[in-house]
Design an enzyme around this catalytic site. Sequence first.
Site, mmCIF file in Angstrom:
data_model
loop_
_atom_site.group_PDB
_atom_site.id
_atom_site.type_symbol
_atom_site.label_atom_id
_atom_site.label_comp_id
_atom_site.label_asym_id
_atom_site.label_seq_id
_atom_site.Cartn_x
_atom_site.Cartn_y
_atom_site.Cartn_z
ATOM 1 N N LYS A 243 0.804 -1.217 0.000
ATOM 2 C CA LYS A 243 0.000 0.000 0.000
ATOM 3 C C LYS A 243 0.843 1.276 0.000
ATOM 4 C CE LYS A 243 -4.315 -1.727 1.933
ATOM 5 N NZ LYS A 243 -4.043 -3.119 1.597
ATOM 6 N N GLU B 292 -2.465 6.984 7.837
ATOM 7 C CA GLU B 292 -3.156 7.868 6.908
ATOM 8 C C GLU B 292 -4.187 8.701 7.656
ATOM 9 O OE1 GLU B 292 -3.311 5.318 2.699
ATOM 10 O OE2 GLU B 292 -5.114 5.567 3.917
ATOM 11 N N ARG C 292 -7.170 -7.797 -9.553
ATOM 12 C CA ARG C 292 -7.920 -9.029 -9.793
ATOM 13 C C ARG C 292 -9.367 -8.679 -10.115
ATOM 14 N NH1 ARG C 292 -10.922 -8.716 -5.243
ATOM 15 N NH2 ARG C 292 -9.923 -8.071 -3.296
#
Length: 445
Positions: free
Chosen positions: A116, A200, A293
């Site tokens: 990430k 974050e 995906r």
Amino acid sequence: MIESLLVANRGEIARRIVRTAKKLGIRAIVVHSEADAGLPFVTEADQAVCVGPANPALSYRNVEAILAAAKDTGAQAIHPGYGFLSENADFARTVEASGLIWVGPGADAISAMGDKINARNLMAAAGVPVAPGTTEPAADLDAAVAAAGEIGYPVMVKAAAGGGGMGMGVATDEAGLRTEYDKVRSFAERMFGDGSVLIERYFPRVRHVEVQILGLADGRVVALGERECSVQRRNQKLVEESPSPAVSPELRSRFLAAAVRAGEAVNYRNAGTVECLLDPTTGEFFFLEMNTRLQVEHPVTEYVYGVDLVEEQLRVAAGLAPTFDPDALAPRGHAIELRINAEDPKRFLPGPGAITTWNEPSGSGVRVDSGYVAGNTVTPFYDSLMAKLIVSGATRDEAVQRAKAAVAQFEIAGPKNNLPFFAELLENPEFLSGDYDTGIVSRMR
């Protein structure tokens, strides 16, 4: 086109991939665990191979057994579905090194977006909006505290290698951060083998909106609209709809352009999803992650854009052009997906068991992608998802009314299920208005 396909997954997604493969005249092969031997995806495939016991590490994540099954059955390609090995770059490389076609993005793109922090940095460099946060892992608790002080509370503590809503915690102050940091780091090490943690900005009121992208065989990346995914429990989705009731035409244009830039930044091929957080007050959106995906919720995009995304995946993998005109993509109507899980509809705790009754709804604008039938058993070894109920209509209101009727018609007995929750949600004024956020489920409970 590919002639034979091995599906390295289980349940509803394996069954759904088999359905498209057979429609295209492709020989459909599946692998399965001992616990899943009687499920529909096994019996409906052209060929099935048992690859191990119930434990996923010994079956659905058993790379050697899956590759041996592909070799023994003469499979030409492997489709990983979602979960399990679908975002494992090493598996993708091994598949291709074995001379097989990998139905998914390249291993380099999977690797780039799988971390990430790396993904955030790549997106920022590509001009995709990212939320304030760390640009490298918080090496220890002191570093996390310092980062949070710069970002400002509340903050989200996230596993850098996580996904699917797992490995997250919210801290509103330093004391909470100290607790959440240790908790997330420990969970990440145990679940992902990587304890890296990022910090974050946390948005107390936010919507979760994602964009479906498809990297074509000719190198172009196109966006097939957005999906609203804000009905969640424990950061995991329960309902998805497309188009998002929160997205205006102008905002949609910005969303889709950013998602295309995200795909282009990693030379993306095949299906993927760019997930974002949308501040409903300001209209600002921020990159969250890219899922490299096929998504659980892909059917709502299929309805609204009139495509079969699995077929498009297979065409890209085979080097073929898409069935649609990339320059003429436009949404039509509205679609909603409800995830029918074997879980308590109040606390959402798993409730596996033998299925004694299974009667699916039908009718215009109603589709059910299910992994089970009456007589099967939902075991505790895997995800609790039993089926996806997808409805469509010319308008959102028509789709909602069809969803209400379909939920009332769906009969399941044996395992616990969350149909009562959906009946409640579909009468909820906040949901009906379209003006809801990721806190809607907690407000209902």
